[in-house]
Design a protein around this motif. Structure first.
Motif, mmCIF file in Angstrom:
data_model
loop_
_atom_site.group_PDB
_atom_site.id
_atom_site.type_symbol
_atom_site.label_atom_id
_atom_site.label_comp_id
_atom_site.label_asym_id
_atom_site.label_seq_id
_atom_site.Cartn_x
_atom_site.Cartn_y
_atom_site.Cartn_z
ATOM 1 N N LEU A 52 77.127 -57.340 112.135
ATOM 2 C CA LEU A 52 77.076 -58.783 112.379
ATOM 3 C C LEU A 52 78.269 -59.489 111.733
ATOM 4 O O LEU A 52 78.864 -60.391 112.324
ATOM 5 C CB LEU A 52 75.765 -59.353 111.842
ATOM 6 N N LEU A 53 78.612 -59.081 110.518
ATOM 7 C CA LEU A 53 79.758 -59.695 109.848
ATOM 8 C C LEU A 53 81.064 -59.373 110.565
ATOM 9 O O LEU A 53 81.966 -60.220 110.656
ATOM 10 C CB LEU A 53 79.828 -59.227 108.395
ATOM 11 N N ALA A 54 81.189 -58.161 111.076
ATOM 12 C CA ALA A 54 82.398 -57.792 111.818
ATOM 13 C C ALA A 54 82.573 -58.675 113.043
ATOM 14 O O ALA A 54 83.703 -59.020 113.423
ATOM 15 C CB ALA A 54 82.329 -56.324 112.216
ATOM 16 N N ALA A 55 81.446 -59.056 113.657
ATOM 17 C CA ALA A 55 81.511 -59.914 114.840
ATOM 18 C C ALA A 55 81.739 -61.376 114.480
ATOM 19 O O ALA A 55 82.481 -62.094 115.168
ATOM 20 C CB ALA A 55 80.222 -59.769 115.652
ATOM 21 N N GLN A 56 81.126 -61.843 113.380
ATOM 22 C CA GLN A 56 81.165 -63.258 113.037
ATOM 23 C C GLN A 56 82.277 -63.630 112.056
ATOM 24 O O GLN A 56 82.766 -64.758 112.070
ATOM 25 C CB GLN A 56 79.815 -63.675 112.447
ATOM 26 N N ARG A 57 82.652 -62.712 111.171
ATOM 27 C CA ARG A 57 83.677 -62.978 110.158
ATOM 28 C C ARG A 57 84.613 -61.758 110.063
ATOM 29 O O ARG A 57 84.667 -61.081 109.044
ATOM 30 C CB ARG A 57 83.036 -63.246 108.788
ATOM 31 N N PRO A 58 85.348 -61.481 111.139
ATOM 32 C CA PRO A 58 86.137 -60.240 111.185
ATOM 33 C C PRO A 58 87.231 -60.152 110.130
ATOM 34 O O PRO A 58 87.692 -59.051 109.812
ATOM 35 C CB PRO A 58 86.730 -60.254 112.597
ATOM 36 N N ASP A 59 87.667 -61.275 109.597
ATOM 37 C CA ASP A 59 88.748 -61.261 108.614
ATOM 38 C C ASP A 59 88.252 -61.152 107.168
ATOM 39 O O ASP A 59 89.065 -61.045 106.241
ATOM 40 C CB ASP A 59 89.614 -62.515 108.758
ATOM 41 N N ASP A 60 86.941 -61.204 106.975
ATOM 42 C CA ASP A 60 86.385 -61.157 105.624
ATOM 43 C C ASP A 60 86.198 -59.710 105.165
ATOM 44 O O ASP A 60 85.872 -58.828 105.963
ATOM 45 C CB ASP A 60 85.031 -61.874 105.563
ATOM 46 N N ALA A 61 86.390 -59.475 103.870
ATOM 47 C CA ALA A 61 86.124 -58.165 103.282
ATOM 48 C C ALA A 61 84.623 -58.011 103.028
ATOM 49 O O ALA A 61 83.881 -59.002 102.978
ATOM 50 C CB ALA A 61 86.892 -57.989 101.985
ATOM 51 N N ILE A 62 84.176 -56.764 102.863
ATOM 52 C CA ILE A 62 82.768 -56.475 102.599
ATOM 53 C C ILE A 62 82.681 -55.452 101.473
ATOM 54 O O ILE A 62 83.397 -54.447 101.479
ATOM 55 C CB ILE A 62 82.054 -55.913 103.847
ATOM 56 N N LEU A 63 81.797 -55.721 100.519
ATOM 57 C CA LEU A 63 81.450 -54.772 99.465
ATOM 58 C C LEU A 63 79.953 -54.552 99.531
ATOM 59 O O LEU A 63 79.174 -55.496 99.396
ATOM 60 C CB LEU A 63 81.836 -55.321 98.084
ATOM 61 N N GLY A 64 79.531 -53.310 99.772
ATOM 62 C CA GLY A 64 78.112 -53.018 99.882
ATOM 63 C C GLY A 64 77.714 -51.843 99.020
ATOM 64 O O GLY A 64 78.537 -50.966 98.719
#
Length: 260
Positions: free
Chosen positions: A56-68
């Motif tokens: 969902l984040l890749a679709a909605q905020r493609p430029d944001d980084a993710i730490l999981g």
């Protein structure tokens, strides 16, 4: 809408997607459990939630980084979403309803949006910078929350996660000093401790060891509720490895008692 209003709305959508997965797997007889290198458990639900949220984040905020927690990543400069798909996995796999999905948006190292969804409890807590802290439950409309007004540790309610962690990572004696100074102590644990401080039910929550994804949401939630969040040295940093949430008034005294 505030600066981060759209991001908060997205965080709530992420929580909806997570809840649909976690509730379907909670107490499932075919739940699959493995051990990570640090010997902590991970279930198929943990991985499925993080993957769904990342999509969902890749679709909605493609430029944001993710730490999981499960898929890794890093929190660099700029915007980073920090995810814990199931905080309280041990509770989840034992059938205890105290677990939740944690989502935070960190901008240049500072949490600006935080959310915890605990669907088995029927509860959510969320906050965005400048917008206050909020909660919802099945019995009422969403309401704004604030920390308690307790001004003396002798009247304070304290919570932690696990006493054994204090022995291993900080100081059992230091925690017991704080516990002895307080009116009552409990071990509600994990995300719930910080949420309860934010809504004024508890006054102090202390953890000897945390990961960034455990408490990024808590830093913005507690501070927007009028409280204070730091590590055990007094540094306001969700990534410092320990955590202390208070109503603010009790913070310095709690830090003093927790010093090694």
């Amino acid at each position: 809408m505030s600066t981060f209003g759209a991001d908060l709305a997205l965080a709530l959508r992420l929580a909806d997607a997570a809840d649909a997965i976690t509730l379907s797997r909670f107490r499932a007889r075919d739940l699959r459990v493995e051990r990570k290198p640090d010997r902590t458990p991970v279930t198929d639900a943990d991985v499925a939630v993080e993957d769904a949220v990342r999509d969902l984040l890749a679709a909605q905020r493609p430029d944001d980084a993710i730490l999981g927690e499960e898929r890794g990543g890093s929190a660099g400069p700029g915007r980073t979403w920090v995810l814990d798909p199931i905080d309280g996995t041990k509770n989840f796999l034992r059938g205890v309803p105290v677990w939740g999905t944690l989502v935070a948006l960190v901008v240049d190292g500072q949490p600006q949006v935080g959310l915890c969804s605990a669907p088995a409890l029927g509860r959510r807590w969320w906050a965005a910078a400048g917008e206050g802290a909020w909660t919802s439950d099945p019995l009422a409309e969403p309401r704004k929350i604030s920390v308690s007004g307790v001004s003396d540790l002798a009247d304070a309610y304290l919570t932690t996660t696990d006493l054994g962690a204090w022995t291993e990572y900080h100081s059992r004696e230091a925690y017991l000093r704080l516990a002895d100074a307080c009116w009552e102590s409990r071990a509600f644990g994990d995300f719930w401790s910080h949420c309860l401080v934010a809504e004024g039910v508890m006054d102090v929550a202390a953890e000897a060891i945390v990961n960034p994804w455990d408490v990024a949401f808590a830093q913005i939630l507690v501070t927007e509720a009028g409280g204070r969040f730091t590590d055990l040295t007094g540094t306001p940093d969700y990534a410092a490895g320990s955590a202390l949430s208070t109503n603010g008034v009790l913070h310095e005294e709690a830090l003093r008692l927790l010093a090694r």
